[in-house]
Design a protein around this motif. Structure first.
Motif, PDB file in Angstrom:
ATOM      1  N   SER A   2     -33.356  12.104 -11.326  1.00  0.00           N
ATOM      2  CA  SER A   2     -32.500  11.064 -10.938  1.00  0.00           C
ATOM      3  C   SER A   2     -32.008  10.278 -12.058  1.00  0.00           C
ATOM      4  O   SER A   2     -31.044   9.580 -11.930  1.00  0.00           O
ATOM      5  CB  SER A   2     -33.223  10.089 -10.166  1.00  0.00           C
ATOM      6  OG  SER A   2     -34.077  10.653  -9.496  1.00  0.00           O
ATOM      7  N   THR A   3     -32.675  10.351 -13.141  1.00  0.00           N
ATOM      8  CA  THR A   3     -32.190   9.470 -14.169  1.00  0.00           C
ATOM      9  C   THR A   3     -30.935  10.007 -14.798  1.00  0.00           C
ATOM     10  O   THR A   3     -30.274   9.345 -15.537  1.00  0.00           O
ATOM     11  CB  THR A   3     -33.271   9.284 -15.204  1.00  0.00           C
ATOM     12  OG1 THR A   3     -32.960   8.196 -15.990  1.00  0.00           O
ATOM     13  CG2 THR A   3     -33.441  10.423 -16.054  1.00  0.00           C
ATOM     14  N   HIS A 179     -35.246   3.626  -9.998  1.00  0.00           N
ATOM     15  CA  HIS A 179     -34.577   4.366  -8.925  1.00  0.00           C
ATOM     16  C   HIS A 179     -35.411   4.292  -7.655  1.00  0.00           C
ATOM     17  O   HIS A 179     -36.600   4.626  -7.641  1.00  0.00           O
ATOM     18  CB  HIS A 179     -34.327   5.810  -9.351  1.00  0.00           C
ATOM     19  CG  HIS A 179     -33.247   5.884 -10.392  1.00  0.00           C
ATOM     20  ND1 HIS A 179     -33.273   6.751 -11.445  1.00  0.00           N
ATOM     21  CD2 HIS A 179     -32.105   5.157 -10.527  1.00  0.00           C
ATOM     22  CE1 HIS A 179     -32.185   6.564 -12.193  1.00  0.00           C
ATOM     23  NE2 HIS A 179     -31.468   5.604 -11.660  1.00  0.00           N
ATOM     24  N   GLU A 182     -37.823   7.003  -5.999  1.00  0.00           N
ATOM     25  CA  GLU A 182     -38.797   7.659  -6.872  1.00  0.00           C
ATOM     26  C   GLU A 182     -40.148   6.949  -6.767  1.00  0.00           C
ATOM     27  O   GLU A 182     -40.676   6.394  -7.717  1.00  0.00           O
ATOM     28  CB  GLU A 182     -38.224   7.710  -8.291  1.00  0.00           C
ATOM     29  CG  GLU A 182     -36.929   8.526  -8.307  1.00  0.00           C
ATOM     30  CD  GLU A 182     -36.131   8.458  -9.616  1.00  0.00           C
ATOM     31  OE1 GLU A 182     -36.678   7.993 -10.621  1.00  0.00           O
ATOM     32  OE2 GLU A 182     -34.965   8.883  -9.605  1.00  0.00           O
ATOM     33  N   HIS A 314     -39.711   7.962 -14.083  1.00  0.00           N
ATOM     34  CA  HIS A 314     -38.796   8.484 -13.061  1.00  0.00           C
ATOM     35  C   HIS A 314     -39.392   9.738 -12.450  1.00  0.00           C
ATOM     36  O   HIS A 314     -40.392  10.250 -12.922  1.00  0.00           O
ATOM     37  CB  HIS A 314     -37.441   8.838 -13.692  1.00  0.00           C
ATOM     38  CG  HIS A 314     -36.663   7.641 -14.136  1.00  0.00           C
ATOM     39  ND1 HIS A 314     -35.610   7.124 -13.425  1.00  0.00           N
ATOM     40  CD2 HIS A 314     -36.807   6.842 -15.222  1.00  0.00           C
ATOM     41  CE1 HIS A 314     -35.134   6.063 -14.056  1.00  0.00           C
ATOM     42  NE2 HIS A 314     -35.841   5.868 -15.154  1.00  0.00           N
ATOM     43  N   THR A 315     -38.756  10.232 -11.379  1.00  0.00           N
ATOM     44  CA  THR A 315     -39.017  11.576 -10.894  1.00  0.00           C
ATOM     45  C   THR A 315     -37.663  12.236 -10.683  1.00  0.00           C
ATOM     46  O   THR A 315     -36.672  11.528 -10.434  1.00  0.00           O
ATOM     47  CB  THR A 315     -39.761  11.578  -9.547  1.00  0.00           C
ATOM     48  OG1 THR A 315     -38.944  10.966  -8.539  1.00  0.00           O
ATOM     49  CG2 THR A 315     -41.084  10.843  -9.635  1.00  0.00           C
TER      50      THR A 315
HETATM   51 ZN   LIG Z   1     -34.769   8.118 -11.838  1.00  0.00          ZN
END
Ligand SMILES: [Zn+2]
Length: 425
Positions: A2-3, A179, A182, A314-315
């Motif tokens: 997602s980043t 996010h 996440e 993040h994931t």
């Molecule tokens: Zn992310």
């Protein structure tokens, strides 16, 4: 991951950018769902991945040449027309619904879907932080860096010996949940809190790290988004903040494209308010990024930034990433060869402990306005992004079952220790 998504301002030339704001309705022509989850073939180079990302799709996961994206019918058609192979993994919204109800029990309003209750809601996270500060008042203090758009405190836990005093010790920062969806990252920050408070009395290595550093943890950078993401006990697939975009019907800005360093410089974020990587109407337009940045700015004492190292969690995709994101060049203004080598060396060392893939952020594709570029560019903080479990996916990429929390957060213990000890270097 997602980043890493974007659409491109500079990219109208590809002709694809025009499709980036396609209204998300099911396509009668292709039968593609309103939001389809796809794996993309043929995106094996940074330029090809950049081309995919710049259509405005939501790049959920990325590893090597394999991208997992969420796309509207228009975006899917545009990618196919440009020669990319799209393999449908299903209707994203149906998958979200199915994922939310897989235990077959009714959801509890305000909590995670059935089976995932072990994930911490914002209220539960706050309670954990309050408990840590109460049970370990000598080494932990709870405060806030400010409020979210909807008025939630952006909790900050400080862990150090004499936590109530600003001692002259190297400082380390961990941030999670920029996010919204996440959620595993919030658990990662809570793991750090738990280890360094509960472990202090019994583990000499933990005690040494706590005694010799000031460790800051912000478990929810985007609490409005993460609470929205579990509305009604069902996952919403939400990524951004919850502030309406002025002059638009769209809601939310990508906080990790909103930082004021090379903001919106390089086609590494979207100009479209409806896009998942919309950079916002201006740098630091979001209360959350502005508040966290003000906290980091406030750690300049006697002309020297006290925070030396940082991880933003993040994931997903299992990656260790470092600046710059805005350029594919390994060195640029403010980042010389020696510094780039240090980023890579420490990044690889950390990746050696958790099995993630280490690389410069832009090796995937260019992003601008992210936290790492700002933290380094403005403050020379050795700032990394970790993209956590899983390596690839699937719906479980966004929402791994709660059963993975202990293993997938403990997996980063050694990397966290390396990052803390590097603050003295
Ligand atoms: Zn992310």
């Amino acid at each position: 991951m997602s980043t890493r998504r974007r659409i491109g301002g500079a990219l109208a030339a590809t002709g694809l950018a025009l499709l980036a704001v396609t209204t998300p309705v099911a396509s009668a022509q292709t039968g593609d769902p309103a939001r389809g989850l796809y794996s993309v073939e043929g995106a094996s180079t940074p330029d090809k991945r950049t081309e995919v990302a710049r259509t405005g799709v939501d790049v959920a996961g990325s590893r090597g040449g394999a991208l997992t994206i969420v796309a509207t019918p228009g975006q899917a058609a545009a990618l196919r027309a440009n020669g990319f192979g799209l393999k449908s993994l299903g209707d994203f919204d149906s998958m979200l619904k199915q994922r939310s109800g897989r235990a077959g029990t009714a959801a509890v309003a305000g909590d995670f879907p059935p089976g995932d209750e072990a994930y911490h809601t914002y209220a539960e996270t706050t309670a954990e932080l309050q408990k840590a500060a109460k049970d370990h008042s000598d080494i932990a203090t709870l405060s806030s860096v400010g409020k979210s758009y909807e008025g939630r405190e952006l909790n900050l836990l400080k862990i150090s010996d004499n936590a109530g005093t600003d001692e002259n010790e190297p400082e380390v920062l961990f941030t999670c949940n920029q996010h919204a969806r996440e959620h595993l990252t919030t658990e990662m920050c809570l793991r750090i809190v738990q280890r360094f408070t509960s472990g202090y009395a019994s583990d000499p290595a933990i005690k040494k790290m706590v005694d010799e550093h000031e460790i800051y943890v912000i478990p929810n950078v985007n609490p409005d988004g993460s609470e929205y993401d579990i509305t009604g006990g069902e996952y919403q697939g939400w990524r951004k903040t919850r502030k309406p975009v002025p002059g638009s019907s769209a809601v939310g800005t990508d906080p990790n494209r909103n930082w004021d360093y090379k903001w919106n410089c390089c086609g590494g974020s979207s100009n479209s308010p409806s896009a998942e990587d919309y950079h916002g109407p201006s740098a630091f337009s979001e209360s959350e990024t502005k508040a966290v940045a003000a906290f980091i700015d406030s750690r300049v004492v006697g002309g020297a930034q006290q925070i030396k190292t940082h991880i933003d969690f993040h994931t997903f995709s299992e990656l260790v990433l470092w600046p710059y994101g805005y350029t594919k060049a390994e060195t640029d203004t403010g980042l010389n060869e020696e510094e780039a080598k240090r980023f890579a060396d420490v990044g690889k060392q950390m990746a050696g402990t958790n099995g993630y893939t280490p690389e410069q952020s832009s090796d995937l594709y260019v992003t601008d306005g992210d936290i790492n570029d700002w933290a380094w560019g403005k403050h020379k903080i050795l700032s990394y992004t970790f993209e956590m479990y899983p390596k690839d996916g699937g719906i479980d990429g966004f929402y791994p079952p709660a059963s993975v929390i202990p293993e997938q957060t403990a997996r980063n213990d050694k990397a966290v220790d390396i990052l803390i000890n590097e603050a003295k270097a």
